[in-house]
Motif scaffolding. Structure first.
Motif, PDB file in Angstrom:
ATOM      1  N   LEU A   4       0.877  -1.353  -0.102  1.00  3.59           N
ATOM      2  CA  LEU A   4      -0.013  -0.052  -0.233  1.00  3.59           C
ATOM      3  C   LEU A   4       0.720   1.314   0.144  1.00  3.59           C
ATOM      4  N   VAL A   5       2.029   1.088   0.423  1.00  9.78           N
ATOM      5  CA  VAL A   5       2.879   2.329   0.651  1.00  9.78           C
ATOM      6  C   VAL A   5       3.268   2.730  -0.946  1.00  9.78           C
ATOM      7  N   TYR A   6       3.587   1.926  -1.821  1.00  6.17           N
ATOM      8  CA  TYR A   6       3.769   2.213  -3.237  1.00  6.17           C
ATOM      9  C   TYR A   6       2.628   2.641  -3.964  1.00  6.17           C
ATOM     10  N   LEU A   7       1.371   2.041  -3.620  1.00  4.69           N
ATOM     11  CA  LEU A   7       0.341   2.321  -4.459  1.00  4.69           C
ATOM     12  C   LEU A   7      -0.199   3.718  -3.930  1.00  4.69           C
ATOM     13  N   LEU A   8      -0.022   4.003  -2.718  1.00  2.76           N
ATOM     14  CA  LEU A   8      -0.489   5.339  -2.209  1.00  2.76           C
ATOM     15  C   LEU A   8       0.174   6.600  -2.891  1.00  2.76           C
ATOM     16  N   LEU A   9       1.635   6.250  -2.928  1.00  3.19           N
ATOM     17  CA  LEU A   9       2.605   7.246  -3.571  1.00  3.19           C
ATOM     18  C   LEU A   9       2.219   7.290  -4.814  1.00  3.19           C
ATOM     19  N   TYR A  10       2.166   6.369  -5.689  1.00  4.28           N
ATOM     20  CA  TYR A  10       1.864   6.361  -7.147  1.00  4.28           C
ATOM     21  C   TYR A  10       0.442   6.942  -7.256  1.00  4.28           C
ATOM     22  N   VAL A  11      -0.537   6.683  -6.910  1.00  2.00           N
ATOM     23  CA  VAL A  11      -1.780   7.533  -7.042  1.00  2.00           C
ATOM     24  C   VAL A  11      -1.789   8.879  -6.635  1.00  2.00           C
ATOM     25  N   ALA A  12      -1.174   9.065  -5.374  1.00  2.00           N
ATOM     26  CA  ALA A  12      -1.219  10.585  -5.245  1.00  2.00           C
ATOM     27  C   ALA A  12      -0.427  11.500  -6.058  1.00  2.00           C
ATOM     28  N   LEU A  13       0.775  10.770  -6.739  1.00  2.00           N
ATOM     29  CA  LEU A  13       1.553  11.458  -7.480  1.00  2.00           C
ATOM     30  C   LEU A  13       0.738  11.751  -8.884  1.00  2.00           C
ATOM     31  N   PHE A  14      -0.067  10.682  -9.342  1.00  4.23           N
ATOM     32  CA  PHE A  14      -0.757  10.629 -10.619  1.00  4.23           C
ATOM     33  C   PHE A  14      -1.807  11.755 -10.320  1.00  4.23           C
ATOM     34  N   LEU A  15      -2.697  11.897  -9.356  1.00 10.56           N
ATOM     35  CA  LEU A  15      -3.728  12.828  -9.032  1.00 10.56           C
ATOM     36  C   LEU A  15      -3.159  14.255  -8.892  1.00 10.56           C
ATOM     37  N   LEU A  16      -2.234  14.486  -8.542  1.00 10.52           N
ATOM     38  CA  LEU A  16      -1.330  15.832  -8.412  1.00 10.52           C
ATOM     39  C   LEU A  16      -1.138  16.095  -9.833  1.00 10.52           C
ATOM     40  N   ALA A  17      -0.720  15.198 -10.796  1.00 12.46           N
ATOM     41  CA  ALA A  17      -0.436  15.378 -12.202  1.00 12.46           C
ATOM     42  C   ALA A  17      -1.674  15.846 -12.993  1.00 12.46           C
ATOM     43  N   ILE A  18      -2.859  15.193 -12.556  1.00 17.76           N
ATOM     44  CA  ILE A  18      -4.033  15.362 -13.073  1.00 17.76           C
ATOM     45  C   ILE A  18      -4.523  16.797 -12.639  1.00 17.76           C
ATOM     46  N   TRP A  19      -4.649  17.050 -11.424  1.00 16.34           N
ATOM     47  CA  TRP A  19      -5.059  18.349 -11.143  1.00 16.34           C
ATOM     48  C   TRP A  19      -4.136  19.474 -11.536  1.00 16.34           C
ATOM     49  N   GLN A  20      -2.683  19.610 -11.495  1.00 13.34           N
ATOM     50  CA  GLN A  20      -2.212  20.630 -12.025  1.00 13.34           C
ATOM     51  C   GLN A  20      -2.172  20.449 -13.502  1.00 13.34           C
ATOM     52  N   GLY A  21      -2.356  19.551 -14.399  1.00 16.30           N
ATOM     53  CA  GLY A  21      -2.573  19.476 -15.630  1.00 16.30           C
ATOM     54  C   GLY A  21      -3.596  20.292 -16.377  1.00 16.30           C
ATOM     55  N   PHE A  22      -4.786  20.016 -15.717  1.00 15.11           N
ATOM     56  CA  PHE A  22      -6.145  20.612 -15.979  1.00 15.11           C
ATOM     57  C   PHE A  22      -6.145  22.247 -15.381  1.00 15.11           C
ATOM     58  N   LYS A  23      -5.164  22.523 -14.459  1.00 10.76           N
ATOM     59  CA  LYS A  23      -5.145  23.857 -14.176  1.00 10.76           C
ATOM     60  C   LYS A  23      -4.486  24.534 -15.261  1.00 10.76           C
ATOM     61  N   SER A  24      -3.705  24.021 -16.024  1.00 11.27           N
ATOM     62  CA  SER A  24      -2.950  24.729 -17.310  1.00 11.27           C
ATOM     63  C   SER A  24      -3.485  25.610 -18.003  1.00 11.27           C
ATOM     64  N   ARG A  25      -2.614  26.302 -18.638  1.00 13.02           N
ATOM     65  CA  ARG A  25      -3.042  27.436 -19.831  1.00 13.02           C
ATOM     66  C   ARG A  25      -3.081  26.834 -21.107  1.00 13.02           C
ATOM     67  N   ASN A  26      -2.958  25.610 -21.458  1.00  9.18           N
ATOM     68  CA  ASN A  26      -2.790  25.042 -22.720  1.00  9.18           C
ATOM     69  C   ASN A  26      -3.082  23.747 -22.938  1.00  9.18           C
ATOM     70  N   ALA A  27      -3.202  23.308 -24.001  1.00  9.26           N
ATOM     71  CA  ALA A  27      -3.868  21.855 -24.506  1.00  9.26           C
ATOM     72  C   ALA A  27      -2.886  20.937 -24.108  1.00  9.26           C
ATOM     73  N   LEU A  28      -1.629  21.093 -24.365  1.00  8.64           N
ATOM     74  CA  LEU A  28      -0.754  20.290 -24.270  1.00  8.64           C
ATOM     75  C   LEU A  28      -0.687  19.482 -22.573  1.00  8.64           C
ATOM     76  N   CYS A  29      -0.858  20.439 -21.767  1.00  4.89           N
ATOM     77  CA  CYS A  29      -0.832  19.844 -20.424  1.00  4.89           C
ATOM     78  C   CYS A  29      -2.210  19.085 -20.151  1.00  4.89           C
ATOM     79  N   LYS A  30      -3.457  19.752 -20.661  1.00  2.00           N
ATOM     80  CA  LYS A  30      -4.692  19.082 -20.465  1.00  2.00           C
ATOM     81  C   LYS A  30      -4.796  17.887 -21.111  1.00  2.00           C
ATOM     82  N   ALA A  31      -4.207  17.728 -22.105  1.00  2.00           N
ATOM     83  CA  ALA A  31      -4.078  16.419 -23.024  1.00  2.00           C
ATOM     84  C   ALA A  31      -3.200  15.176 -22.172  1.00  2.00           C
ATOM     85  N   SER A  32      -1.998  15.845 -21.763  1.00  2.00           N
ATOM     86  CA  SER A  32      -1.432  14.938 -20.719  1.00  2.00           C
ATOM     87  C   SER A  32      -1.980  14.435 -19.516  1.00  2.00           C
TER      88      SER A  32
END
Length: 412
Positions: A321-349
């Motif tokens: 669960l240690v690795y799973l929680l770190l992995y999911v937390a990092l990916f959720l952070l990437a999704i959140w920050q990507g959708f907050k961006s100003r360009n289509a590249l980050c939103k698509a990523s």
């Protein structure tokens, strides 16, 4: 106005080509099971990729947030623990082995040349997939099907989702490849790949209508109606061929192939509470008899399995669960920050990262293939402050150049 990708990363292009060679070697060895010194050739093919990545590591983390760095270095530290607890052969060419976890280092690589070379090579792999798509259709090896689709067709997904920056020809070609990949996944009854490519196509289609490529309302309506008509025709064709061309997926649609495996996994892992928390290391296995066979006479190959067909459970098996929680937390952070961006590249990523979290329920394991690297590249883009603050015009200026057209009298 037409643009072409700025690709000044020759070393990275060589690395992507090495990945394609690696995939073909895997296909040959798996299909024939007689390729001499296959493991050594795998490592030699992967070497340019490893050298290109390790030779361009950057330890300038000013473009990452503090929470990102905390999660990232905690994950790296825990992965070292997972490796230290492992007992494995470094030359073992399993696509879900230790090399499949190597994509995490892309967060320490200069993203722009890596991205530029990926798109540049991706334009060409579109054609390569069409030439090679007969291979997954002719084989019964699920590993070959997975490798071919997740290596030669996934670059089309990135191009299609970032269609705002590409020419109509490249967009059309990528859409064709995604549709063909979905068809191959359907004919070979790979349900997880069907879901993945369906999501890529649907999300890319939404972006195509929103980003200005279809400027007139009449064109958007026509495209929507055409897609709806195509879907209806596809359903009618499937129903007519459900016991013919699509008999394989029809038979597997209601087949429960995971219940026995999941039950064995739970029974074995829960014998020790610590295994659920910290996992069993990179080479961790679980007791699951009566599932894997080496021939049609159902001769068992091994009572212990190296992987499980669910990404969330796979991470628990290897790192708990240690690795799973770190992995999911990092990916959720990437999704959140990507959708907050100003360009289509980050939103698509961000969408690519989101699809991975969805895909991990029916499968979603990282293999050592192009898809794994694309996912981590998407994470790196989302977590990069420099990318997030760019406008679409700045993305074009940084990654693309205007394609100069020769006048009639300049052509020879």
């Amino acid at each position: 106005m037409d643009y072409v990708i700025k690709d000044d990363g020759l070393r990275y292009r060589a690395a992507w080509v090495a990945m394609l060679v690696y995939a073909l070697l895997y296909v040959v060895e798996t299909s024939l099971n007689s390729f001499p010194m296959a493991s050594l050739f795998y490592m030699l093919a992967a070497l340019p990729m490893i050298i290109a990545i390790l030779g361009n590591l950057s330890f300038d983390f000013t473009n990452r947030s503090r929470i990102c760095l905390l999660l990232y270095f905690a994950m790296l530290a825990w992965m070292l623990v997972m490796c230290a607890r492992a007992k494995f052969d470094l030359f073992y060419p399993h696509q879900y082995g230790i090399l499949s976890y190597a994509g995490v280092v892309l967060l320490m690589v200069n993203t722009k040349p890596m991205l530029g070379s990926f798109i540049s090579v991706g334009y060409k792999t579109n054609y390569a997939f069409i030439l090679l798509m007969a291979i997954p259709l002719m084989t019964k090896e699920t590993g070959v099907i997975q490798m071919m689709l997740e290596t030669f067709s996934v670059p089309a997904a990135f191009i299609f989702l970032t269609n705002k920056y590409h020419s109509n020809r490249n967009i059309t070609m990528s859409a064709i490849v995604l549709l063909l990949a979905f068809l191959v996944a359907t004919l070979t009854a790979r349900r997880n790949l069907m879901l993945t490519y369906a999501l890529y196509i649907a999300i890319g289609g939404v972006f195509l209508m929103m980003n200005g490529k279809m400027k007139r309302a009449e064109v958007k309506v026509l495209a929507f109606l055409s897609a709806l008509l195509l879907l209806m025709l596809a359903l009618v064709f499937y129903m007519n061929e459900s016991q013919g061309m699509f008999s394989k997926i029809t038979g597997r649609a209601s087949e429960n192939t995971r219940e026995e495996v999941f039950a064995s996994f739970a029974a074995d892992m829960l014998t020790s509470g610590s295994d659920v928390i910290v996992g069993r290391g990179m080479s961790g296995e679980y007791y699951c008899p009566g599932v894997d066979f080496i021939d049609e006479e159902r001769t068992e190959s091994n009572d212990y399995r190296f992987f499980i067909e669910c990404g969330y459970l796979q991470w628990i098996l290897k790192g708990g669960l240690v690795y799973l929680l770190l992995y999911v937390a990092l990916f959720l952070l990437a999704i959140w920050q990507g959708f907050k961006s100003r360009n289509a590249l980050c939103k698509a990523s961000a969408c690519i990262v989101l699809v991975q979290l969805i895909d991990m329920a029916p499968f979603g394991l990282h293999g050592f293939n192009t898809k794994m690297l694309m996912i981590w590249l998407a994470v790196s883009i989302c977590l990069d402050k420099n990318f997030r603050k760019m406008t679409d015009e700045q993305v074009r200026d940084e990654l693309f150049t205007i394609k100069n057209k020769l006048l009639p009298w300049q052509k020879k």
